[in-house]
Design an enzyme around this catalytic site. Structure first.
Site, PDB file in Angstrom:
ATOM      1  CG  ASN A   1      26.492 -19.075   8.835  1.00 54.65           C
ATOM      2  OD1 ASN A   1      25.732 -19.854   8.258  1.00 54.65           O
ATOM      3  ND2 ASN A   1      26.410 -17.768   8.707  1.00 54.65           N
ATOM      4  N   GLY A   2      27.746 -21.742   7.034  1.00 54.26           N
ATOM      5  CA  GLY A   2      28.068 -21.826   5.611  1.00 54.26           C
ATOM      6  C   GLY A   2      27.934 -23.266   5.147  1.00 54.26           C
TER       7      GLY A   2
ATOM      8  CD  GLU B   1       6.137  -9.200   1.318  1.00 47.97           C
ATOM      9  OE1 GLU B   1       6.666 -10.094   0.638  1.00 47.97           O
ATOM     10  OE2 GLU B   1       6.399  -9.028   2.527  1.00 47.97           O
TER      11      GLU B   1
ATOM     12  CE  LYS C   1       6.417 -11.180   5.433  1.00 44.16           C
ATOM     13  NZ  LYS C   1       7.211 -10.531   4.428  1.00 44.16           N
TER      14      LYS C   1
ATOM     15  CD1 TRP D   1      16.975 -22.586   9.567  1.00 44.58           C
ATOM     16  CD2 TRP D   1      18.311 -23.106   7.856  1.00 44.58           C
ATOM     17  NE1 TRP D   1      16.197 -22.725   8.457  1.00 44.58           N
ATOM     18  CE2 TRP D   1      16.980 -23.039   7.393  1.00 44.58           C
ATOM     19  CE3 TRP D   1      19.318 -23.419   6.943  1.00 44.58           C
ATOM     20  CZ2 TRP D   1      16.636 -23.268   6.071  1.00 44.58           C
ATOM     21  CZ3 TRP D   1      18.983 -23.650   5.626  1.00 44.58           C
ATOM     22  CH2 TRP D   1      17.654 -23.573   5.191  1.00 44.58           C
TER      23      TRP D   1
ATOM     24  CG  HIS E   1      -5.961 -16.091 -18.815  1.00 39.04           C
ATOM     25  ND1 HIS E   1      -6.296 -16.176 -20.144  1.00 39.04           N
ATOM     26  CD2 HIS E   1      -6.168 -14.800 -18.449  1.00 39.04           C
ATOM     27  CE1 HIS E   1      -6.658 -14.973 -20.576  1.00 39.04           C
ATOM     28  NE2 HIS E   1      -6.586 -14.130 -19.570  1.00 39.04           N
TER      29      HIS E   1
ATOM     30  NE  ARG F   1      23.185 -15.415  11.480  1.00 39.43           N
ATOM     31  CZ  ARG F   1      23.444 -14.661  10.427  1.00 39.43           C
ATOM     32  NH1 ARG F   1      23.109 -13.397  10.447  1.00 39.43           N
ATOM     33  NH2 ARG F   1      24.034 -15.160   9.365  1.00 39.43           N
TER      34      ARG F   1
ATOM     35  CD  GLU G   1       8.123 -15.370   5.151  1.00 42.24           C
ATOM     36  OE1 GLU G   1       7.579 -14.265   5.024  1.00 42.24           O
ATOM     37  OE2 GLU G   1       9.317 -15.503   5.466  1.00 42.24           O
TER      38      GLU G   1
ATOM     39  CE  LYS H   1      15.076 -10.563   9.590  1.00 41.94           C
ATOM     40  NZ  LYS H   1      13.758 -10.224   9.025  1.00 41.94           N
TER      41      LYS H   1
ATOM     42  CB  CYS I   1      24.354 -21.256  11.259  1.00 39.17           C
ATOM     43  SG  CYS I   1      23.847 -22.909  10.768  1.00 39.17           S
TER      44      CYS I   1
HETATM   45  C1  AGP Z   1      10.723 -12.363   4.351  1.00 39.00           C
HETATM   46  O1  AGP Z   1       9.605 -12.411   5.157  1.00 39.00           O
HETATM   47  C2  AGP Z   1      11.505 -13.565   4.191  1.00 39.00           C
HETATM   48  N1  AGP Z   1      11.762 -14.257   5.388  1.00 39.00           N
HETATM   49  C3  AGP Z   1      12.533 -13.660   3.103  1.00 39.00           C
HETATM   50  O2  AGP Z   1      11.809 -13.806   1.922  1.00 39.00           O
HETATM   51  C4  AGP Z   1      13.572 -12.518   2.940  1.00 39.00           C
HETATM   52  O3  AGP Z   1      12.928 -11.331   2.591  1.00 39.00           O
HETATM   53  C5  AGP Z   1      14.608 -12.902   1.882  1.00 39.00           C
HETATM   54  O4  AGP Z   1      15.281 -14.049   2.301  1.00 39.00           O
HETATM   55  C6  AGP Z   1      15.581 -11.798   1.568  1.00 39.00           C
HETATM   56  O5  AGP Z   1      16.366 -11.464   2.678  1.00 39.00           O
HETATM   57  P1  AGP Z   1      17.253 -10.155   2.719  1.00 39.00           P
HETATM   58  O6  AGP Z   1      16.315  -8.983   2.685  1.00 39.00           O
HETATM   59  O7  AGP Z   1      17.996 -10.239   4.006  1.00 39.00           O
HETATM   60  O8  AGP Z   1      18.151 -10.175   1.528  1.00 39.00           O
END
Ligand code: AGP
Length: 603
Positions: free
Chosen positions: A100-101, A476, A480, A74, A499, A27, A483, A598, A2
């Site tokens: 927001n919250g 990582e 990506k 969101w 395993h 956001r 996502e 985000k 949000c």
């Molecule tokens: C990354 O591609 C993500 N969207 C997510 O995992 C992000 O890195 C995570 O939420 C941490 O966010 P921050 O770096 O703002 O703390």
């Protein structure tokens, strides 16, 4: 998670509010709305859908008035519907509020208010706030006092902004554990969730802290304590982010733009204040136990850093996902917790830091967003200076964090004698070449990666495999891929294969190997052995690595300009490019993948 914005000035603010909503859309992007005060009446327009569409359909730009608030949602409490979109009005239409919250005790409050005669139109926790505010205003007749009384009854997290026809020349805002900043303009002032809300209008920013109330008029800003009402003096800080960095600048997506910005963010990360570097290095040396924490991508940053620290300092600094931290970490005054966070607002990481602080531990953080909550909560901060990262997927910020961690590990290695002066200088020289190498990787491989992405677009299940530090790169990269493509990708250390995981392999099952240089013989040969096991079961294999190609792989990219220390970072760039081009081929919403936001500021 949000986005909220508020603007108060002396001319029509709707065009600027719309722009702020567009800038905040990363956001949260399931619905949006505006409330503007015009001649004593609050005009609220809101709906589900992207900002540009809702703004056009509801003719946001025709809204008149000089004081208003806006919101991009969101969804957390309540589904994605027009009624649940913000702003929310009380029954009299005298108060409008965005939030927001998450309000944990909203059900109990709602029941009480319903008994008192309030009618609710949405399923949200936020609507409770605006009714509660109207209720408190009826008791006091003073709006800031009513907001303070309302906040006292709330359990949970909030950043909220309010307009009311009782105070037409003011916007009120308050914060508890959700981000909020004030922007100072000329004859116009702003409130927002983050800098992107106001970057087009001003660079003068005041960060708002937990437990604070803000009263904005077009030419004044007053900050007070929510509990006592006492005034707080705080100077503004000047933001040096270039607003152009928040634009796409000719790229089709922010993700591609931000991948291309990485040579610069690597360089910016390396310009960190030498005093900070030394102070952080001393902190690490003095700690009996060091945790490296983050969540999602930043956890994989921490994991990568864990390998660098082991290699360069001999120490096992423990990487933990922030959300698991309190369940497993040993915290006391001999513990140092170093957090990685792009936003500086992520709930899980903030929560872990607070947990550690309460137990007397020392805390530090590597953060991108100036003035964010974590900046105020930790003992020591290194700002990574990556500029705004708009795409929901973290790319340039993550790479900058890894570079900072590597630089720190080198410093500690030198200070403890684990690294000779010669080795230190040699590594530093290579690190200084990294930005050039990253640029080469992007420019010289993106066409090939794009081709691989097109040819593999039908593969819906992937294993991303690496060993040693390359397992962190694989994990990582798999995140990506998930996502942004919504295809299943699992990142694993190669050792896992025998395993259990190898049972997945059948004709055409996709795997990507993140191969170390051959000079790391042990890791390399074990990785190749894994690839052979997959090949013999008719799996489809892509290899990202260095040096000579091998006929084991169905597709491969081999880099020839690298050094063993920074090589994993180059493969991470290949992983980013592969996810990006796969998403483009699959016609995904690259910058705003479904269900994500985000900055995750709720539990
Ligand atoms: C990354 O591609 C993500 N969207 C997510 O995992 C992000 O890195 C995570 O939420 C941490 O966010 P921050 O770096 O703002 O703390």
């Amino acid at each position: 998670m949000c986005g909220i914005v508020g603007i108060i000035g002396s001319s029509r603010i709707s065009p600027r509010l719309i722009q702020s909503l567009l800038n905040l859309e990363y956001r949260g992007y399931d619905s949006c709305g505006l409330a503007i005060l015009n001649n004593g009446v609050i005009d609220v327009r809101k709906d589900t859908g992207p900002v540009h569409q809702v703004a056009e359909q509801l003719r946001f730009s025709e809204m008149d008035g000089c004081a208003g608030i806006g919101h991009t949602r969101w969804a957390t409490t309540g589904t994605v519907t027009r009624a649940n979109a913000h702003p929310h009005l009380d029954n009299s239409g005298e108060f409008a509020l965005v939030h927001n919250g998450i309000i944990a005790n909203y059900r109990a409050l709602r029941q009480k208010l319903q008994h008192a005669g309030h009618r609710f139109l949405s399923e949200t926790d936020t609507e409770v706030l605006v009714h509660l505010l109207a209720h408190k205003y009826a008791e006091t007749g003073i709006l800031d006092e009513a907001i303070r009384r309302m906040c006292r009854e709330l359990e949970g997290t909030f950043a909220l902004a309010v307009i009311s026809n009782h105070e037409p020349d003011r916007i009120f805002a308050a914060r508890h554990e959700s981000p909020l900043i004030v922007g100072i303009g000329t004859g116009e002032n702003y409130i927002g969730s983050d800098f992107n809300a106001i970057l087009d209008y001003t660079r003068n920013v005041i960060p708002i802290h937990d437990g604070e109330l803000v009263i904005l008029s077009r030419d004044s800003v007053s900050i007070r304590r929510l509990d006592t009402g006492e005034k707080i003096q705080r100077e503004f800080v000047k933001l040096n982010w270039d607003p152009e960095l928040s634009q796409k600048g000719g790229y089709p997506h922010y993700m591609l733009k931000e991948i291309h910005e990485q040579p610069n963010t690597v360089e910016a990360a390396l310009t960190m204040d030498p005093e900070k570097l030394e102070a952080m290095c001393i902190k690490i040396q003095n700690a009996r136990r060091v945790y490296l924490i983050g969540v999602g991508t930043t956890f994989y940053v921490a994991l990568t850093a864990q390998y660098y620290f082991r290699r360069l300092t001999g120490r096992h600094c423990i990487a933990l996902s922030s959300d698991e931290f309190e369940h497993v970490a040993e915290v006391d005054e001999h513990t140092l917790v170093i957090a990685f966070s792009q936003s500086g607002e992520t709930y899980d990481t903030l929560h872990a830091l607070r947990y550690a602080k309460n137990a007397g531990s020392h805390t530090a953080a590597i953060i991108n967003v100036l003035g964010s909550s974590m900046v105020h909560e930790v003992e020591m901060v290194i700002m990574q200076q990556s500029g705004p990262e708009i795409c929901v997927l973290s790319t340039k910020a993550a790479i900058a964090q890894i570079v900072i961690a590597l630089r720190l590990a080198l410093e500690v290695g030198k200070a403890t004698g684990e690294l000779s002066t010669h080795a230190f200088n040699d590594h530093l020289e290579q690190l200084n070449k990294l930005s050039t190498r990253v640029r080469r990787v992007i420019n010289e491989t993106k066409g090939f990666v794009n081709t691989i992405a097109r040819e593999t677009k039908k593969i819906r299940n992937w294993l991303f495999i690496g060993r040693g530090i390359y397992s962190a790169v694989a994990m990582e990269s798999a995140l990506k891929m998930k996502e942004v493509t919504y295809h299943h990708a699992e990142g694993i250390p190669g050792g896992f294969m025998k395993h259990g995981t190898i049972a997945l392999i059948e004709d055409g099952f996709g795997s990507i190997f993140f191969l170390p240089p051959q000079s790391e013989a042990n890791l390399y040969h074990h990785s190749i052995a894994n690839a052979e096991e997959i090949k013999s079961r008719h799996g489809f294999i892509v290899g990202f690595g260095f040096g000579e190609p091998s006929d084991l792989f169905d597709h491969q990219i081999r880099l020839d300009d690298y050094d063993p220390l920074t090589a994993p970072i180059l493969l991470l760039v290949l992983g980013q490019l592969f996810s990006y081009y796969s998403a483009v081929v699959l016609k995904r919403n690259v910058d705003r993948p479904r269900s994500l936001a985000k900055s995750v500021t709720v539990a």
